[in-house]
Write an enzyme that holds these catalytic residues in place. Structure first.
Site, PDB file in Angstrom:
ATOM      1  N   HIS A   1      26.630  51.544  43.766  1.00  0.00           N
ATOM      2  CA  HIS A   1      25.365  51.119  44.380  1.00  0.00           C
ATOM      3  C   HIS A   1      24.665  52.294  45.075  1.00  0.00           C
ATOM      4  CE1 HIS A   1      22.306  48.635  45.967  1.00  0.00           C
ATOM      5  NE2 HIS A   1      22.684  48.831  47.210  1.00  0.00           N
TER       6      HIS A   1
ATOM      7  N   ASP B   1      55.068  30.717  40.518  1.00  0.00           N
ATOM      8  CA  ASP B   1      54.331  30.730  41.790  1.00  0.00           C
ATOM      9  C   ASP B   1      52.932  31.327  41.651  1.00  0.00           C
ATOM     10  OD1 ASP B   1      54.834  33.380  41.431  1.00  0.00           O
ATOM     11  OD2 ASP B   1      55.980  33.679  43.279  1.00  0.00           O
ATOM     12  N   GLY B   2      52.546  31.666  40.431  1.00  0.00           N
ATOM     13  CA  GLY B   2      51.197  32.172  40.200  1.00  0.00           C
ATOM     14  C   GLY B   2      51.098  33.683  40.146  1.00  0.00           C
ATOM     15  N   GLU B   3      52.158  34.381  40.575  1.00  0.00           N
ATOM     16  CA  GLU B   3      52.088  35.846  40.562  1.00  0.00           C
ATOM     17  C   GLU B   3      52.085  36.357  39.125  1.00  0.00           C
ATOM     18  OE1 GLU B   3      55.126  37.485  43.028  1.00  0.00           O
ATOM     19  OE2 GLU B   3      54.125  36.856  44.877  1.00  0.00           O
TER      20      GLU B   3
ATOM     21  N   LYS C   1      11.130  45.631  47.920  1.00  0.00           N
ATOM     22  CA  LYS C   1      11.960  44.419  48.034  1.00  0.00           C
ATOM     23  C   LYS C   1      12.442  44.220  49.470  1.00  0.00           C
ATOM     24  CE  LYS C   1      16.326  44.047  46.382  1.00  0.00           C
ATOM     25  NZ  LYS C   1      17.358  43.929  45.346  1.00  0.00           N
TER      26      LYS C   1
END
Ligand code: R5P
Length: 271
Positions: free
Chosen positions: A111, A33-35, A173
């Site tokens: 950041h 199932d992709g897990e 900027k």
């Protein structure tokens, strides 16, 4: 013991070597199932599921000691406020989720350092800006270290200090959209000089490409681009190449072909 997430394997190996600590073996399998199933057979008996949160949970299971989570690049840190009513503060959501599985957090050049206040456990920024001087040529000609805005000026200063010589300056900027920025050049005379443009992140590359175009128009000799987190989303690399960048250097907080320098030494010092 260092346990590496799948996105930070190079950095984890460097860190394990710097600290002379073992590097846990992590195995990955994927269910139909992709897990994802991630297991660390070298340190725990049972399997783990998923990535960071599950690895934090596993670390809790097998140690009575302190669990420190190193977040090399804190995603969502630029979403540090609600931009409109009803919007989430995504950086806070991420910080809270990470806090639940750890005693302490280190994150490299977030950041804004203030993002560390969102964590619910002690969290510290680790400054790797000085490492950006490492890959630069030793023969820079009368260099100028330039940041694309005043927010990244401290990164340009740290890179210049680590390099050992050069002037420091910054552009103004204005961001119009996710991919459009307008830069107002400083008065710095760059004609015939090598310029190192330094920022915390290269995401779409628009900021750096704009800066390099201005520098080339103003007769700069060579323009080098350095950043702590080389995300290089979409066509960022091609955009920078078209703009006439001499070389791009980043660290291994985000593993890319331009990750020329490791932040492992500064993380090791902070641990
Ligand atoms: C923003 O303030 C950051 O310091 C970077 O300048 C910005 O994230 C770079 O984004 P992009 O590469 O998309 O211009």
């Amino acid at each position: 013991m260092i346990i590496s997430g799948s996105a930070s394997q190079v950095l984890a190996a460097e860190l394990a070597a710097a600290l002379d600590e073992p590097l846990a073996r992590v195995e990955y399998e994927r269910f139909p199932d992709g897990e994802l199933l991630a297991s660390t057979p070298s340190v725990v008996d049972g399997p783990l599921v998923g990535g960071l949160f599950q690895l934090q949970d596993a670390a809790r299971e097998w140690t009575d000691g302190e669990v420190v989570t190193v977040v090399p690049y804190m995603g969502y840190a630029r979403q540090d406020e609600a931009f409109e009513e009803g919007h989430p503060v995504s950086a806070r959501a991420v910080a809270r989720a990470i806090s639940s599985g750890t005693d302490r957090v280190l994150t490299v050049n977030p950041h804004e350092d203030a993002v560390c206040d969102f964590f619910e456990v002690p969290a510290e920024p680790v400054d790797a800006a000085g490492r950006l001087a490492d890959p630069l040529p030793a023969d820079l000609d009368d260099p100028v270290f330039l940041s694309p805005d005043d927010g990244a000026l401290d990164i340009a200063e740290a890179a210049r200090d680590a390099y050992g010589s050069g002037d420091v300056d910054y552009f103004e900027k204005t961001r119009h959209s996710g991919t459009e920025v307008e830069l107002t050049p400083s008065d710095a005379d760059v004609s015939g000089r090598d310029v190192v443009v330094t920022d915390d992140i290269i995401a779409t590359g628009s900021t750096m490409a704009g800066a390099v175009e201005i520098l080339n128009d103003r007769g700069a000799s060579r323009a080098f681009v350095t950043c702590v987190h080389p995300i290089l989303a979409d066509d960022a690399y091609a955009k920078l190449s078209r703009a006439g960048v001499g070389a791009i250097y980043g660290t291994d907080t985000v593993e890319r072909p331009v990750s020329e320098v490791s932040v492992a030494p500064v993380i090791a010092d902070a641990l």
